[in-house]
Design an enzyme around this catalytic site. Structure first.
Site, PDB file in Angstrom:
ATOM      1  N   ASP A  61       0.853  -1.322  -0.065  1.00  0.00           N
ATOM      2  CA  ASP A  61      -0.041   0.055  -0.004  1.00  0.00           C
ATOM      3  C   ASP A  61       0.860   1.113   0.046  1.00  0.00           C
ATOM      4  OD1 ASP A  61       0.753  -0.830   2.697  1.00  0.00           O
ATOM      5  OD2 ASP A  61      -0.675   0.529   3.609  1.00  0.00           O
ATOM      6  N   GLU A 113      -0.411  -2.128   5.365  1.00  0.00           N
ATOM      7  CA  GLU A 113       0.576  -1.959   6.371  1.00  0.00           C
ATOM      8  C   GLU A 113       0.171  -0.480   7.154  1.00  0.00           C
ATOM      9  OE1 GLU A 113       3.899  -0.918   8.534  1.00  0.00           O
ATOM     10  OE2 GLU A 113       3.332   0.051   6.843  1.00  0.00           O
ATOM     11  N   GLU A 114       0.225   0.450   6.196  1.00  0.00           N
ATOM     12  CA  GLU A 114       0.272   1.816   6.417  1.00  0.00           C
ATOM     13  C   GLU A 114      -0.926   1.992   7.485  1.00  0.00           C
ATOM     14  OE1 GLU A 114       2.307   3.742   6.265  1.00  0.00           O
ATOM     15  OE2 GLU A 114       3.662   3.073   4.460  1.00  0.00           O
ATOM     16  N   HIS A 126       7.950   8.689   4.179  1.00  0.00           N
ATOM     17  CA  HIS A 126       6.754   9.332   4.203  1.00  0.00           C
ATOM     18  C   HIS A 126       6.908  10.983   3.950  1.00  0.00           C
ATOM     19  CE1 HIS A 126       4.411   6.539   7.233  1.00  0.00           C
ATOM     20  NE2 HIS A 126       5.365   5.858   6.395  1.00  0.00           N
TER      21      HIS A 126
END
Length: 391
Positions: free
Chosen positions: A80, A139-140, A363
């Protein structure tokens, strides 16, 4: 321990590996929305003749069955992307989706595992056991691993291995130290209720803004004054919503934050202290407090035997100089869900290179990876599986 055919295959597929990563990077999908990525992975595995099944709502579980009986090792890659606007738009493979970006390296993980699967599939008759392939969504938001485990990803698995591209390490280095790697991550929400009123008549009110501010300023002492300094812990208030207008004293305030640590007893202590501080601060001002504490990911603690096998495998595959000892991070990873079902380890593969502008933090809108690291990750996946099955 190292299989020469695997190394040769990864090198031969390096161009395809880069193309796959760039495809995924340009077509980012958010958590539990990875429908195109899932479909592509399924098609790729089908063309290789690897049996697979889709999970709900997204994700893929596949198995390469070895020619000889033995154990089963699982390899995991997450898929993701994030709600991050790409800032390095000049890249030829920049995100095509506004406000969405692979700003953490999951595009690389998926590509590396596909190429590792391709290489392993070519020597499957030599494998003394099976290789489980886990292409994980979400996962995020720390929900994907649980979903995959609940749908059988770890059924019959004896050991599990994962990789994360790491821009804070030099390209090609590998770190997999026994013990703590990624911290646990919990969420908390504190709601204070006071008594609203006119901004000119504070004595008739209970100002929730003052209550919340006092809490934020004082709650940091939970870490600095109630926890052993040798025990890593972070308590962060990331959001505070209070008030509606400049001349109205706020009746309500809502605070949101996160708690990070490695020791479950420390986590329990912080939770209890959060509740105590909220209630006592509210009582001082005559307000009330309600605390909602949500358990998130469990800490990733590398199994000693597995981590040492990763180090040995990496040293034999790439040379002893690639071994790097990265400090544990207070970041979180839901890979720990798999390690609750079987021993395993989680490795970091360096991709930071200032000359290629790939040193940006995960990020960040300029995050990118040195694609020379892709082959290292793909081969590490494949060689670890071979090494473990042949122990």
């Amino acid at each position: 321990m190292i299989h020469a055919k695997l190394a040769k295959a990864i090198q031969a597929y390096n161009e395809e590996l880069i193309e796959l990563r760039r495809k995924f990077h340009s077509e980012p999908e958010l958590s539990f929305e990875e429908f195109k990525t899932t479909a592509f992975v399924c098609e790729y595995l089908e063309n290789l003749g690897i049996s697979y099944r889709k999970t709900k709502p997204t994700g893929v579980i596949a198995t390469i069955e070895g020619g000889n009986p033995g154990k089963t090792v699982a390899l995991r890659a997450d898929m993701d992307a994030l709600t991050v606007e790409q800032l390095n738009k000049d890249l030829p493979y920049a995100s095509k989706e506004e406000g969405k970006m692979h700003a953490c390296g999951h595009d690389a993980h998926t590509a590396m595992l596909l190429i590792a699967a391709k290489a392993l599939n070519e020597i499957k008759e030599e494998l003394p056991g099976n290789v489980r392939l886990i292409f994980q969504p979400a996962e995020e938001i720390a929900a994907g691993a649980k979903a995959m485990v609940s749908q059988g990803a770890m059924d019959g698995v004896d050991n599990v291995f994962g990789i994360h591209i790491w821009s804070q390490m030099p390209t090609g280095t590998v770190s997999c130290t026994p013990g703590p790697s990624f911290a646990s991550a919990d969420l908390f929400t504190v709601t204070f209720k006071g008594k609203g009123g006119h901004g000119a008549i504070p004595h008739d009110c209970i100002d929730a803004a003052v209550v919340a501010s006092s809490f934020v300023m004082n709650v940091q002492s939970v870490v600095s004054r109630t926890i052993d300094p040798q025990q890593p812990a972070v308590l962060t208030v990331g959001k505070m919503v209070v008030g509606t207008r400049f001349n109205v004293i706020a009746e309500n305030a809502v605070i949101e934050g996160t708690v990070r640590c490695f020791d479950p007893t420390v986590k329990d202590h912080i939770e209890q202290q959060l509740r105590n501080y909220a209630e006592q601060v509210a009582a001082i001002y005559g307000a009330t407090a309600e605390v909602e504490y949500t358990y998130g990911t469990v800490a990733v603690i590398n199994d000693e035997e597995s981590a040492k096998l990763v180090q040995k495998t990496a040293a034999e595959a790439f040379g002893a100089e690639v071994i790097y000892h990265e400090k544990p991070t207070m970041g979180a990873e839901d890979f720990s869900e798999y390690m609750m079902k079987a021993p395993g380890s989680f490795a970091l593969v360096g991709s930071g290179n200032p000359e290629k502008d790939t040193q940006w933090a995960h990020h960040h809108g300029k995050f990118n990876i040195d694609e020379d690291a892709l082959a290292t990750g793909a081969e590490l996946y494949a060689q670890y599986a071979w090494a473990y099955l042949n122990e």
